[in-house]
Design an enzyme around this catalytic site. Structure first.
Site, PDB file in Angstrom:
ATOM      1  N   LYS A  57       4.439   7.097  -3.098  1.00 46.25           N
ATOM      2  CA  LYS A  57       4.077   6.910  -1.682  1.00 46.25           C
ATOM      3  C   LYS A  57       3.271   5.624  -1.497  1.00 46.25           C
ATOM      4  O   LYS A  57       3.506   4.868  -0.564  1.00 46.25           O
ATOM      5  CB  LYS A  57       3.257   8.117  -1.215  1.00 46.25           C
ATOM      6  CG  LYS A  57       2.531   7.919   0.093  1.00 46.25           C
ATOM      7  CD  LYS A  57       1.683   9.103   0.464  1.00 46.25           C
ATOM      8  CE  LYS A  57       0.290   9.079  -0.091  1.00 46.25           C
ATOM      9  NZ  LYS A  57      -0.651   8.143   0.555  1.00 46.25           N
ATOM     10  N   ASN A  58       2.319   5.391  -2.403  1.00 47.81           N
ATOM     11  CA  ASN A  58       1.419   4.248  -2.216  1.00 47.81           C
ATOM     12  C   ASN A  58       2.062   2.908  -2.551  1.00 47.81           C
ATOM     13  O   ASN A  58       1.438   1.858  -2.387  1.00 47.81           O
ATOM     14  CB  ASN A  58       0.127   4.437  -3.029  1.00 47.81           C
ATOM     15  CG  ASN A  58      -0.767   5.482  -2.396  1.00 47.81           C
ATOM     16  OD1 ASN A  58      -0.486   5.966  -1.303  1.00 47.81           O
ATOM     17  ND2 ASN A  58      -1.831   5.847  -3.086  1.00 47.81           N
TER      18      ASN A  58
ATOM     19  N   ARG B  43      -3.855   6.049   7.956  1.00 45.37           N
ATOM     20  CA  ARG B  43      -4.636   4.836   7.726  1.00 45.37           C
ATOM     21  C   ARG B  43      -3.805   3.685   7.177  1.00 45.37           C
ATOM     22  O   ARG B  43      -4.020   2.518   7.504  1.00 45.37           O
ATOM     23  CB  ARG B  43      -5.724   5.189   6.720  1.00 45.37           C
ATOM     24  CG  ARG B  43      -6.980   4.501   6.902  1.00 45.37           C
ATOM     25  CD  ARG B  43      -7.859   4.763   5.722  1.00 45.37           C
ATOM     26  NE  ARG B  43      -8.155   3.513   5.088  1.00 45.37           N
ATOM     27  CZ  ARG B  43      -9.058   2.656   5.520  1.00 45.37           C
ATOM     28  NH1 ARG B  43      -9.774   2.950   6.575  1.00 45.37           N
ATOM     29  NH2 ARG B  43      -9.254   1.519   4.918  1.00 45.37           N
TER      30      ARG B  43
ATOM     31  N   ARG C 242     -13.965   4.468   5.639  1.00 41.54           N
ATOM     32  CA  ARG C 242     -13.101   3.555   4.882  1.00 41.54           C
ATOM     33  C   ARG C 242     -12.983   2.262   5.677  1.00 41.54           C
ATOM     34  O   ARG C 242     -12.106   2.112   6.511  1.00 41.54           O
ATOM     35  CB  ARG C 242     -11.737   4.213   4.626  1.00 41.54           C
ATOM     36  CG  ARG C 242     -11.868   5.393   3.671  1.00 41.54           C
ATOM     37  CD  ARG C 242     -10.592   6.159   3.531  1.00 41.54           C
ATOM     38  NE  ARG C 242      -9.606   5.522   2.685  1.00 41.54           N
ATOM     39  CZ  ARG C 242      -8.432   6.076   2.393  1.00 41.54           C
ATOM     40  NH1 ARG C 242      -8.119   7.268   2.888  1.00 41.54           N
ATOM     41  NH2 ARG C 242      -7.573   5.445   1.622  1.00 41.54           N
TER      42      ARG C 242
ATOM     43  N   ASP D  43      -7.519   9.568  -6.797  1.00 45.71           N
ATOM     44  CA  ASP D  43      -6.495  10.451  -6.231  1.00 45.71           C
ATOM     45  C   ASP D  43      -6.166  11.632  -7.148  1.00 45.71           C
ATOM     46  O   ASP D  43      -5.365  12.498  -6.778  1.00 45.71           O
ATOM     47  CB  ASP D  43      -5.213   9.654  -5.937  1.00 45.71           C
ATOM     48  CG  ASP D  43      -5.350   8.809  -4.681  1.00 45.71           C
ATOM     49  OD1 ASP D  43      -6.357   8.950  -3.966  1.00 45.71           O
ATOM     50  OD2 ASP D  43      -4.442   7.996  -4.415  1.00 45.71           O
TER      51      ASP D  43
ATOM     52  N   ILE E 195     -15.367   6.047  -6.017  1.00 47.07           N
ATOM     53  CA  ILE E 195     -14.567   5.244  -5.073  1.00 47.07           C
ATOM     54  C   ILE E 195     -14.834   5.679  -3.624  1.00 47.07           C
ATOM     55  O   ILE E 195     -15.086   4.846  -2.764  1.00 47.07           O
ATOM     56  CB  ILE E 195     -13.052   5.349  -5.391  1.00 47.07           C
ATOM     57  CG1 ILE E 195     -12.779   5.042  -6.878  1.00 47.07           C
ATOM     58  CG2 ILE E 195     -12.248   4.432  -4.475  1.00 47.07           C
ATOM     59  CD1 ILE E 195     -12.971   3.608  -7.306  1.00 47.07           C
TER      60      ILE E 195
ATOM     61  N   ARG F  82       2.179  15.137   3.381  1.00 47.68           N
ATOM     62  CA  ARG F  82       2.012  13.683   3.551  1.00 47.68           C
ATOM     63  C   ARG F  82       2.392  12.937   2.281  1.00 47.68           C
ATOM     64  O   ARG F  82       2.837  11.794   2.347  1.00 47.68           O
ATOM     65  CB  ARG F  82       0.549  13.365   3.885  1.00 47.68           C
ATOM     66  CG  ARG F  82       0.151  13.698   5.309  1.00 47.68           C
ATOM     67  CD  ARG F  82      -1.247  13.194   5.580  1.00 47.68           C
ATOM     68  NE  ARG F  82      -1.385  11.876   4.973  1.00 47.68           N
ATOM     69  CZ  ARG F  82      -2.495  11.410   4.408  1.00 47.68           C
ATOM     70  NH1 ARG F  82      -3.577  12.141   4.383  1.00 47.68           N
ATOM     71  NH2 ARG F  82      -2.527  10.214   3.870  1.00 47.68           N
TER      72      ARG F  82
HETATM   73  C1  UD1 Z   1      -5.598   3.274  -1.632  1.00 48.92           C
HETATM   74  C2  UD1 Z   1      -4.658   4.460  -1.727  1.00 48.92           C
HETATM   75  C3  UD1 Z   1      -5.447   5.745  -1.858  1.00 48.92           C
HETATM   76  C4  UD1 Z   1      -6.403   5.650  -3.036  1.00 48.92           C
HETATM   77  C5  UD1 Z   1      -7.254   4.380  -2.970  1.00 48.92           C
HETATM   78  C6  UD1 Z   1      -8.093   4.157  -4.204  1.00 48.92           C
HETATM   79  C7  UD1 Z   1      -2.765   3.720  -0.422  1.00 48.92           C
HETATM   80  C8  UD1 Z   1      -1.945   3.887   0.808  1.00 48.92           C
HETATM   81  N1  UD1 Z   1      -3.834   4.490  -0.510  1.00 48.92           N
HETATM   82  O1  UD1 Z   1      -6.388   3.433  -0.476  1.00 48.92           O
HETATM   83  O2  UD1 Z   1      -4.525   6.815  -2.064  1.00 48.92           O
HETATM   84  O3  UD1 Z   1      -7.278   6.761  -3.016  1.00 48.92           O
HETATM   85  O4  UD1 Z   1      -6.398   3.233  -2.812  1.00 48.92           O
HETATM   86  O5  UD1 Z   1      -7.309   4.111  -5.331  1.00 48.92           O
HETATM   87  O6  UD1 Z   1      -2.441   2.969  -1.305  1.00 48.92           O
HETATM   88  N2  UD1 Z   1     -13.253  -0.800   0.849  1.00 48.92           N
HETATM   89  C9  UD1 Z   1     -14.148  -1.580   1.566  1.00 48.92           C
HETATM   90  N3  UD1 Z   1     -13.640  -2.447   2.504  1.00 48.92           N
HETATM   91  C10 UD1 Z   1     -12.288  -2.590   2.727  1.00 48.92           C
HETATM   92  C11 UD1 Z   1     -11.398  -1.801   1.978  1.00 48.92           C
HETATM   93  C12 UD1 Z   1     -11.909  -0.914   1.042  1.00 48.92           C
HETATM   94  O7  UD1 Z   1     -15.356  -1.473   1.393  1.00 48.92           O
HETATM   95  O8  UD1 Z   1     -11.908  -3.396   3.577  1.00 48.92           O
HETATM   96  C13 UD1 Z   1     -13.778   0.149  -0.164  1.00 48.92           C
HETATM   97  C14 UD1 Z   1     -13.404   1.597   0.145  1.00 48.92           C
HETATM   98  O9  UD1 Z   1     -14.323   2.176   1.044  1.00 48.92           O
HETATM   99  C15 UD1 Z   1     -13.461   2.222  -1.238  1.00 48.92           C
HETATM  100  C16 UD1 Z   1     -12.989   1.097  -2.141  1.00 48.92           C
HETATM  101  O10 UD1 Z   1     -13.124  -0.108  -1.391  1.00 48.92           O
HETATM  102  O11 UD1 Z   1     -14.787   2.550  -1.569  1.00 48.92           O
HETATM  103  C17 UD1 Z   1     -11.574   1.223  -2.635  1.00 48.92           C
HETATM  104  O12 UD1 Z   1     -10.728   1.512  -1.535  1.00 48.92           O
HETATM  105  P1  UD1 Z   1      -9.242   0.929  -1.465  1.00 48.92           P
HETATM  106  O13 UD1 Z   1      -8.797   0.594  -2.841  1.00 48.92           O
HETATM  107  O14 UD1 Z   1      -9.194  -0.131  -0.443  1.00 48.92           O
HETATM  108  O15 UD1 Z   1      -8.445   2.190  -0.933  1.00 48.92           O
HETATM  109  P2  UD1 Z   1      -7.230   2.201   0.073  1.00 48.92           P
HETATM  110  O16 UD1 Z   1      -6.410   0.962  -0.092  1.00 48.92           O
HETATM  111  O17 UD1 Z   1      -7.680   2.563   1.431  1.00 48.92           O
END
Ligand code: UD1
Length: 419
Positions: free
Chosen positions: A22-23, A93, A122, A306, A328, A398
């Protein structure tokens, strides 16, 4: 809202086919907006997040064929709109991933700021900073983010303060549509990043270093039609490995890959599983009792957040005390109160959960709260005494393809009740 009714205590056997990730499917679908050329994809998972992304793309003007046996044809040639509706962004999201390709292609896009979710706040600051670094102007008007790249995006150096999967996808897609070369430093190394990079490469981009801390990205002079097969879902695969460990028995996880498990392989083995490669994927067996192991979630190749909830269910039945640290997402413990309802002994303190193994769990009515938390409850139900009812199964749908069908074929006694 469907619910799952599970009778616990049936060992797993046979094999399970893992779907596409999915990701990876979500950013790849978003990236298809870049070129406007014909795209054909294989191994696309039939999960509701993918359906939501297709609905979003169709809303923008894309033509997407039906998703059959993992195959999908898509053309974004007729996309004219670069404004997404709040309804889908609120629901999912990952809709935010269309921002960079829309800005790259049209020089402008508007998208709703995604809200919080069950696993905590997030932010999207890293996505927006990456776009700004490539020359875009970002304005926030109420709940809407408006991004304009006057004269197009320009290749630059982007240095992330911390790795983010989503922001790395945004930076990579934006860089692929910018003029000149970009360097992205401290990027996420998840296998899904390399898969999206392979898709962008198939469409004509030049990308070096995907899957490492540093990437070099150069967009094509013109995008071309592309075919891509999405990599298998490592979280789905690992969830079934945990199921085999919990229920005992021997399970072949078709499509599972050791190199995608990272630290999870070592920790699952330390907990009492044997995991070894087969011609088609991985085979998991449990060796004797389950052992308690401490675990902390990390970016890839560390233990994936995850898989934290599913691993916690395994630790609930291990012999000893395990400390699980979530590094995370700060609020990713929504499954704890539900596991406690089933007899688990878990104490929460900030971002750490102390799990004292118990001899058995009891079936109960429990509520799914987010995708992976829901899977931990299903796993608990598979080994609990008596009947477990998991409400709000739409969270599972999902990201887990045909969850009840696949579990049934592994030997579980599980029924979906449609309401
Ligand atoms: C993606 C995955 C999700 C997984 C996560 C971590 C998808 C669709 N989803 O989510 O399933 O749990 O990676 O492996 O691929 N952060 C910031 N600012 C930002 C973006 C992120 O501070 O602009 C922080 C987040 O709050 C979190 C960390 O960075 O603490 C990692 O998040 P991120 O890797 O961005 O997760 P997602 O891409 O949302």
């Amino acid at each position: 809202m469907d619910k799952l009714v599970i009778q616990g205590g049936h060992p797993f056997s046979g094999s399970v086919q893992i779907a596409g990730a999915k990701n990876a499917a979500l950013p790849i679908l978003a990236a298809s907006l870049l070129g406007g050329a014909q795209v054909s994809l294989a191994n696309v998972p039939h999960v509701s997040d993918v359906m939501s992304m297709l609905e979003l793309l169709r809303g923008l003007g894309a033509e997407a064929g039906p998703l059959r046996n993992g195959r999908l044809s898509l053309s974004t040639a007729d996309v004219v709109s670069s404004e997404t509706t709040y309804d889908i962004v609120r629901r999912m999201r990952a809709s935010f991933l269309v921002l960079a390709p829309l800005v790259g292609r049209f020089g402008h896009a508007r998208i709703s700021r995604p809200g919080g979710c069950a696993i905590g706040t997030r932010p999207v600051d890293l996505h927006l900073e990456a776009l700004q670094q490539l020359g875009a102007e970002v304005r926030t008007e109420g709940g809407v983010i408006d991004v304009t790249a006057h004269g197009g995006l320009r290749g630059e150096r982007i240095v992330f303060p911390a790795p983010s999967v989503g922001a790395t996808h945004t930076a990579m897609m934006a860089a692929a549509s910018a003029s000149g070369e970009s360097e992205i430093v401290n990027c996420a190394r998840e296998p899904e990043i390399a898969d999206t990079a392979a898709f962008l490469t198939a469409m004509g981009a030049t990308i070096e270093g995907a899957g490492t801390h540093r990437m070099l990205v150069q967009g094509p002079t013109s995008w071309r039609a592309a075919h891509h097969t999405i990599l298998p879902d490592r979280i789905e695969a690992a969830s079934y490995l945990v199921a085999a460990g919990l229920t005992g028995g021997r399970l072949e996880v078709i499509g599972g890959r050791l190199e995608h498990l990272g630290a999870a392989c070592h920790l699952l083995e330390a907990a009492g599983l044997s995991i070894f490669p087969s011609d088609r994927g991985l085979i998991a067996e449990r060796r004797g009792a389950l052992h308690s192991v401490d675990m902390a979630t990390e970016a890839f190749p560390g233990f994936p957040t995850d898989l934290q909830a599913q691993f916690m269910t395994l630790m609930c039945l291990a012999d000893g005390v395990s400390v699980i640290r979530e590094r995370i997402f700060e609020q990713r413990f929504m499954h704890v109160p539900e596991l406690q309802r089933m007899g688990a002994d878990i104490t929460l303190s900030g971002a750490a959960a102390t799990v004292r193994g118990v001899p058995r769990l009891q079936g109960a009515e429990v509520m799914a709260t987010d995708l992976r938390a829901s899977m931990s409850l299903v796993l608990a139900g598979l080994v609990a005494e008596g009947e477990t009812v998991v409400h709000r199964v739409y969270h599972l749908d999902r990201g887990y393809e045909d969850i009840d069908g696949k579990l049934t074929r592994c030997g579980a006694h599980i029924e979906r009740v449609r309401q």
